[in-house]
Design a protein around this motif. Structure first.
Motif, PDB file in Angstrom:
ATOM      1  N   SER A  24       0.804  -1.239   0.000  1.00 36.10           N
ATOM      2  CA  SER A  24       0.000   0.000   0.000  1.00 36.10           C
ATOM      3  C   SER A  24       0.826   1.273   0.000  1.00 36.10           C
ATOM      4  O   SER A  24       0.359   2.336   0.451  1.00 36.10           O
ATOM      5  CB  SER A  24      -0.974   0.008   1.193  1.00 36.10           C
ATOM      6  OG  SER A  24      -1.847  -1.097   1.123  1.00 36.10           O
ATOM      7  N   HIS A  25       2.050   1.212  -0.540  1.00 36.47           N
ATOM      8  CA  HIS A  25       2.819   2.438  -0.734  1.00 36.47           C
ATOM      9  C   HIS A  25       2.378   3.122  -2.019  1.00 36.47           C
ATOM     10  O   HIS A  25       1.828   2.482  -2.924  1.00 36.47           O
ATOM     11  CB  HIS A  25       4.315   2.123  -0.794  1.00 36.47           C
ATOM     12  CG  HIS A  25       4.876   1.619   0.497  1.00 36.47           C
ATOM     13  ND1 HIS A  25       5.047   2.423   1.597  1.00 36.47           N
ATOM     14  CD2 HIS A  25       5.289   0.373   0.861  1.00 36.47           C
ATOM     15  CE1 HIS A  25       5.548   1.709   2.599  1.00 36.47           C
ATOM     16  NE2 HIS A  25       5.698   0.459   2.177  1.00 36.47           N
ATOM     17  N   GLN A  26       2.628   4.413  -2.113  1.00 36.16           N
ATOM     18  CA  GLN A  26       2.402   5.157  -3.351  1.00 36.16           C
ATOM     19  C   GLN A  26       3.709   5.182  -4.128  1.00 36.16           C
ATOM     20  O   GLN A  26       4.748   5.583  -3.576  1.00 36.16           O
ATOM     21  CB  GLN A  26       1.956   6.592  -3.050  1.00 36.16           C
ATOM     22  CG  GLN A  26       0.593   6.702  -2.407  1.00 36.16           C
ATOM     23  CD  GLN A  26       0.254   8.157  -2.126  1.00 36.16           C
ATOM     24  OE1 GLN A  26       0.791   8.790  -1.216  1.00 36.16           O
ATOM     25  NE2 GLN A  26      -0.627   8.699  -2.928  1.00 36.16           N
ATOM     26  N   VAL A  27       3.677   4.759  -5.377  1.00 36.34           N
ATOM     27  CA  VAL A  27       4.908   4.621  -6.150  1.00 36.34           C
ATOM     28  C   VAL A  27       4.813   5.402  -7.460  1.00 36.34           C
ATOM     29  O   VAL A  27       3.865   5.226  -8.224  1.00 36.34           O
ATOM     30  CB  VAL A  27       5.218   3.144  -6.466  1.00 36.34           C
ATOM     31  CG1 VAL A  27       6.556   3.038  -7.202  1.00 36.34           C
ATOM     32  CG2 VAL A  27       5.244   2.305  -5.194  1.00 36.34           C
ATOM     33  N   THR A  28       5.815   6.256  -7.688  1.00 35.43           N
ATOM     34  CA  THR A  28       6.015   6.857  -9.004  1.00 35.43           C
ATOM     35  C   THR A  28       7.027   5.993  -9.732  1.00 35.43           C
ATOM     36  O   THR A  28       8.205   5.944  -9.351  1.00 35.43           O
ATOM     37  CB  THR A  28       6.536   8.299  -8.889  1.00 35.43           C
ATOM     38  OG1 THR A  28       5.594   9.092  -8.170  1.00 35.43           O
ATOM     39  CG2 THR A  28       6.728   8.906 -10.277  1.00 35.43           C
TER      40      THR A  28
END
Length: 204
Positions: A24-28
């Motif tokens: 559930s991390h936000q990844v670019t």
């Protein structure tokens, strides 16, 4: 956590991407050709040639909690990437390095042994050069993870050992780790830092 992943479509980068999104991390996800990346919750995709567009990279990195670098060092000069991370004010960088810089005896790196495969030597030397650059770095909190000698697709077991600068070998003398477990170990380090300004390795 807001992560910028440089090299998101590579064999290792794609596993790191999957592991981070599952947690559930936000990844670019940053890659030269990111068309292979399917839309997923928490994923932002950015097409960028990091070896040629360092100013744009720095602008895009701003606001992230951490940058992860997973590139082929014989093909991409990672030093400007590190400078872009610093210019962007990203406080932390995690790096996927190589096994060649791991020691097999006191003062002897794997890449310098007589039987090290010639086909991989250029990449191993370039990765070692970047590790040496990181070890001179004081402006940013860095961590580099080196895989064992044999890194290949396999199972995500969660059953591996963590070491320092020495090559890990199993009871049969083999040095190996799956890409999936390498990715797991890196994201574990991301979430629970234990190797600030250090290199560590993982192996069975």
């Amino acid at each position: 956590m807001k992560i910028a992943l440089i090299g998101a479509t590579g064999q290792v980068g794609s596993r790191i991407l999957g592991e981070a999104l599952e947690r559930s991390h936000q990844v670019t996800a940053i890659a030269r050709n990111p068309a292979s990346l399917a839309p997923r919750a928490g994923l932002k995709v950015l097409a960028l040639d990091v070896s040629k567009e360092s100013d744009k990279l720095a602008a895009e990195l701003a606001g992230h909690d951490v940058a992860i670098i997973s590139v082929k060092y014989s093909q991409v000069d990672a030093a400007p990437i590190l400078e872009a991370v610093k210019r962007a004010g990203v406080p932390r960088v995690l790096v996927v390095g190589g096994a060649g810089s791991l020691q097999v005896a006191s003062g002897v790196d794997l890449v310098d042994t007589p039987n090290f495969p010639a086909a991989y030597k250029g990449e191993a030397l370039a990765a070692r050069d970047f590790l040496r650059l990181l070890r001179q770095e004081t402006a940013i909190d860095w961590t580099l993870v080196s895989p064992s000698a044999l890194l290949q697709p396999g199972q995500r077991t969660g059953q591996f050992r963590i070491g320092g600068d020495q090559l890990l070998v199993d009871a049969k003398g083999a040095s190996h780790i799956s890409i999936e477990d390498l990715a797991l170990a890196l994201v574990d380090e991301l979430e629970s830092p234990r190797h600030s300004r250090q290199r560590f390795t993982v192996g069975y």
